[in-house]
Design a protein around this motif. Sequence first.
Motif, short mmCIF file in Angstrom:
data_model
loop_
_atom_site.label_atom_id
_atom_site.label_comp_id
_atom_site.label_asym_id
_atom_site.label_seq_id
_atom_site.Cartn_x
_atom_site.Cartn_y
_atom_site.Cartn_z
N GLY A 205 -38.98 15.32 4.81
CA GLY A 205 -38.55 16.60 5.33
C GLY A 205 -37.84 16.55 6.67
N ALA A 206 -37.40 15.39 7.09
CA ALA A 206 -36.70 15.33 8.37
C ALA A 206 -35.31 15.92 8.22
CB ALA A 206 -36.60 13.87 8.82
N PRO A 207 -34.89 16.75 9.19
CA PRO A 207 -33.53 17.29 9.13
C PRO A 207 -32.49 16.18 9.36
CG PRO A 207 -34.66 18.04 11.11
CD PRO A 207 -35.65 17.25 10.32
N ARG A 208 -31.27 16.44 8.93
CA ARG A 208 -30.24 15.39 8.96
C ARG A 208 -30.00 14.83 10.35
NH1 ARG A 208 -25.13 16.53 5.16
NH2 ARG A 208 -25.14 14.31 4.93
N LEU A 209 -29.98 15.73 11.34
CA LEU A 209 -29.72 15.26 12.69
C LEU A 209 -30.81 14.31 13.16
CD1 LEU A 209 -28.22 18.01 15.00
CD2 LEU A 209 -27.58 15.60 14.78
N THR A 210 -32.05 14.66 12.78
CA THR A 210 -33.17 13.80 13.17
C THR A 210 -33.03 12.43 12.52
OG1 THR A 210 -34.47 15.81 13.08
CG2 THR A 210 -35.67 13.73 13.36
N LEU A 212 -30.31 10.98 11.68
CA LEU A 212 -29.23 10.29 12.38
C LEU A 212 -29.73 9.72 13.71
CD1 LEU A 212 -26.33 10.07 11.35
CD2 LEU A 212 -25.69 11.80 13.04
N ARG A 213 -30.50 10.58 14.41
CA ARG A 213 -30.94 10.21 15.75
C ARG A 213 -32.04 9.15 15.70
NH1 ARG A 213 -34.58 12.61 19.14
NH2 ARG A 213 -35.03 14.17 17.57
N ARG A 214 -33.00 9.33 14.77
CA ARG A 214 -34.16 8.46 14.79
C ARG A 214 -34.02 7.21 13.94
NH1 ARG A 214 -38.86 11.00 16.44
NH2 ARG A 214 -39.75 8.92 16.25
N ILE A 215 -33.15 7.27 12.93
CA ILE A 215 -33.05 6.11 12.05
C ILE A 215 -31.70 5.40 12.13
CG2 ILE A 215 -33.11 5.34 9.65
CD1 ILE A 215 -35.18 7.48 9.17
N VAL A 216 -30.65 6.14 11.84
CA VAL A 216 -29.34 5.48 11.80
C VAL A 216 -28.95 4.95 13.18
CG1 VAL A 216 -26.92 5.77 11.24
CG2 VAL A 216 -28.65 6.96 9.92
N PHE A 217 -29.06 5.81 14.17
CA PHE A 217 -28.60 5.43 15.49
C PHE A 217 -29.31 4.18 16.05
CE2 PHE A 217 -27.92 6.12 20.08
CZ PHE A 217 -26.54 6.03 20.04
N PRO A 218 -30.66 4.16 16.02
CA PRO A 218 -31.32 2.95 16.52
C PRO A 218 -30.90 1.69 15.78
CG PRO A 218 -32.91 4.70 16.19
CD PRO A 218 -31.62 5.18 15.62
N LEU A 219 -30.63 1.83 14.49
CA LEU A 219 -30.28 0.65 13.71
C LEU A 219 -28.91 0.09 14.07
CD1 LEU A 219 -31.65 1.48 10.18
CD2 LEU A 219 -32.34 -0.38 11.68
N VAL A 220 -27.98 0.98 14.32
CA VAL A 220 -26.65 0.47 14.65
C VAL A 220 -26.45 0.31 16.15
CG1 VAL A 220 -25.53 1.34 12.57
CG2 VAL A 220 -25.67 2.78 14.60
N MET A 221 -27.48 0.67 16.90
CA MET A 221 -27.40 0.59 18.37
C MET A 221 -26.90 -0.76 18.88
SD MET A 221 -27.81 2.56 20.88
CE MET A 221 -27.93 2.44 22.64
N PRO A 222 -27.46 -1.88 18.41
CA PRO A 222 -26.99 -3.17 18.92
C PRO A 222 -25.49 -3.36 18.68
CG PRO A 222 -28.98 -3.49 17.65
CD PRO A 222 -28.57 -2.06 17.47
N SER A 223 -25.02 -2.95 17.51
CA SER A 223 -23.60 -3.10 17.22
C SER A 223 -22.76 -2.19 18.11
CB SER A 223 -23.31 -2.74 15.77
OG SER A 223 -24.04 -3.56 14.93
N ILE A 224 -23.26 -0.99 18.33
CA ILE A 224 -22.51 -0.07 19.19
C ILE A 224 -22.42 -0.62 20.61
CG2 ILE A 224 -22.58 2.20 20.28
CD1 ILE A 224 -23.44 3.39 17.73
N LEU A 225 -23.54 -1.13 21.10
CA LEU A 225 -23.52 -1.67 22.46
C LEU A 225 -22.59 -2.88 22.54
CD1 LEU A 225 -27.19 -1.32 23.64
CD2 LEU A 225 -25.18 -0.15 24.50
N SER A 226 -22.65 -3.74 21.53
CA SER A 226 -21.74 -4.89 21.52
C SER A 226 -20.30 -4.43 21.56
CB SER A 226 -21.94 -5.73 20.26
OG SER A 226 -23.21 -6.24 20.22
N GLY A 227 -20.01 -3.46 20.70
CA GLY A 227 -18.66 -2.94 20.65
C GLY A 227 -18.26 -2.36 21.99
#
Lengths: 595, 412
Positions: A205-210, A212-227
């Motif tokens: 039941g997590a809303p889409r933004l959540t 994105l914020r809690r799952i997708v973002f942390p996962l791609v965080m290392p790549s984003i920081l590298s970039g």
Amino acid sequence: MTNRMYNWLRNPVHLIGIAALFLLSYTIIWPVMRIVSTTFFWRQQDTRLTAEADPGHFTLYHWERVLASDMSYSLFYKPIMHSLSVGFAVSALSMVLGCGLAWLVVRTNMPLKKTITFLAVIPYLLPSWILSQAWLTFFKNGKIGGTPGIMQSLFHISLPDSISYGFVPIVITMSIHDSVFFFLLVGAALSSMNSQLEEAASVTGAPRLTILRRIVFPLVMPSILSGFILIFTKAISSYGVPALLGAPVNFHMISTMLYSSMRSRLTTEANVLSLTLMLISMLTIYMNQRVIGRRRSFVTVTGKDSAKTLTPLGRWKHPVAIVTVVAMTLTALVPLLILLLQSFMLKEGNYSLSNLTMHYWTGGSDPGINTGEKGVLHNPIFKLALRNSLYIAGVAAVLAAVIGLVLGYVVTRSKQSWLGRAVDQVSFLPYLMPGISLAAIYISMFAKPTLFIPALYGTITLLIVITIVKELPFTVKAGSASMMQIGRELEEAAQIGGASWFTRFRRILLPLNRKSLVSAFLLVFISAMKEMELIILLVTPRTETLTTLTFYYAEKGYEQLTNVILMIIIAIVIVVYIFAVRFGKADLTQGIGGQ
Amino acid sequence: MQTRLHKNKSLLAMIMLICAIMLMTACGTTSKDEPASTESNASTDTTTTPAADNASNGSDTSAATPAAETVEDLYAKAKEGGKLIVYSTSGRANDAAETFMKQYPGIEVEVSKVKSDEMMDKVTKEQDAGQFNPDVILTKEVSGAVYEEMVKQGRYIKYLPEEFAEVVDEPYRTQAEAYANYVEFRTIFYNTSTYSQAPVTNWWDLTTPAFKGKVYTADPLSSPAFMDLFTTMVINSDDMAAAYKAKFGTDIELHGTDNAGYEFIKQLFDNGLIVLKGSDDVLDAIGKASSEAVGLAVSGDVSKNEENGWTIAPILDIQPKTSVPDSGYLFIANKAPHEAAAKLFIRWMMGEKDGTGAGMEPFNKLGSWVPRSDVKTKNDVAFESLNLWLFDGEKLYNTAPQVRDFWIKHNS
């Protein structure tokens, strides 16, 4: 004690790490140390600057001059503020562009993915000055004269200086050029992410933004920081774009100041300036390590297969695809086609059919054109240059991609220890060393045999070595970003099964990192084919490359001939791209996009 | 466990550091930055120097004081050697090399194109490492640095055959650091479709309201040759002051600057000087469409007129002096492995003894002058009649950084 050390070294990560550090010490730290040491001693040259100069003796004069003299404001503080603001703005804008595109291609059901992925690489293929030139063609105002800008002649709008030149266009053109790094790094991370994670959250039941914020973002965080760090460093060290777009409004960055010091033979001043850039980016990397280090790392590639469900775009599906393709065609394909057309035009700017010619490609000597210069394919050294370019770019790109992966492995597997951090930090410096300085130092280092290294100066090997070193920042970042997602348990399982480290690397890590390897290979190949600054000092007539050939044409003002070479380079890259896709079984679109 | 690991870490760090330092000092002893003290390690000249040539380069000083050498002798000797290596800042050397190889079959020439400042780095590092690769050097000056850092150190050696000297114009016969095979200079260009005659006769014209926001220059910060012109104005500030008086009838008043040269630069800025990246950008700005603006560019660029669709012309006479020469000097490199061929090639580029050789053609062009009294120029004005300041390498070398500082402070 010795026993413990032996055990420590028995861990392949440590062993490789130590070996890597040795290699990096020689190829990077040592040159940097030499640069550092020049800034603390008087040189003969310095008698030009001040009568106090006492060649050979210690001095703080150079640092004082840059950091705390009446010159400092114009020479350092103002330019550094410009560099930092451009760096951050370019990183932010590229992040939006690159991540947005990566998300669309990887996680949605947008059509035309293959086309879009292919188009995304093209801006990087073009030399960065082309986009700046295109900007001026459209948006320049009356200030710099010549043919009026298209905005002005069509719509009679005279844009303010702040839009036509300086900060705004520099940021926009650089972002378009470099956002492919974000696209590939983040795209690779997104594509190896298991969408079950999102689904699980969505079920609870997590809303889409959540999500994105809690799952997708942390996962791609290392790549984003590298970039982020990569683009930031690239932006603060690039010269061509700010020189063209910044000059009319006196917008100087550290990189343009540095170039000026170098050309004016104030070498030490140039060294101080480039060291400040290195310090800044080491600081950024340190902060990055703090951020990533504190988080738990998220393993997304496990032994299990993962299902992927794509986010439906609904009725936006087609409009989004169309807008993306149109935008990318305008920024990538159109400039490319214009260049191609120009290489067939006898006289520049004459668009009539009779003006089309093959002369610049295959023509013989005609005294009326370019004072008798023959077409590129008839240039006696063209074949040699082509072979050298292919050889350098090919070998360097393969080696750089693999070395990047191995070093990335060290960085991620010993993330908490000094070893991983050291490799991470050191491998980042080459972007910030001006290519010319690095090359000059390499001449002295490799002109005679040292230890077990033969005299490499004058050989192609040295050109390959320096290309690999210069591209390390990118390949190591790509390697570690991709390694970070791979769980240890696969390796541990193989280890229990008796596989040696080498087997594990070859059978498990290489295949799993194939996508990242191919994109690293491709980007290094492109950079190597385009590289000029770096190798111009090291090239000898026998090691001439396609780009050094363009240097000769450009100096003589043979614009079409330069374009022909550029087209040949681009064609080669496209062929290599297709080959990599076909035979590397690592389709970038597929790799990133999933089927 | 944690603490043990820590100890281990610092120990290893120590070992690493020691190793690294050892590695560094090991190389540090072999390569020094500064002096020209090139110890000739027998083992070093392996890559390019065929053993046979070593005999001919024993007498590297002879290049400076050429004895009467005949073309035939040189040719015979040159044929025995390997490829002639030329480092050149200009593609003109490539054109000359083509005709040379036709004229003297059996000698191969390879030309590397390098920028003048990078060439200095390259040759210095090579020679310090005991590698003597180039034979012939064709280079522009970098604010006197070529003279101070290369010629004075014996890295580049002047070569002017005695029998040529009588026809060579000064300063290139005796005063300059070497013979220049062609001379260009920075000057003001105007659009010929706007102006029927040169709109500027005095440098101070550019500071008048008529040219407000209408003067372009290529960025002297990234092209030192442009800075050399301004530096020369500072060095010859008395000339600038006199020209001011001639123009305005009053003595010059300095506004916080040291002399008339700096004052000129300052007034240029105040009058809205626009800096563009390069020479071509300047000529695009004034030459593409009809324009009242004028711009600073290299005299030789006039030859690109047709190709680029410009209608521009350089002004060849400006008060107090038009400009300072930007010379394409010819040198033989220190310990050139193919000295005979090098001499032969330089003679070829000079147009041979009688000044009619095809080797000179790439250099004798519109906007570039060959300083030989027996060679007919393609320009309206002969070289001797050009009103140029002297290129004073030593003064330029020591003044250029101050002028650059002044520029950075006032225009950024």
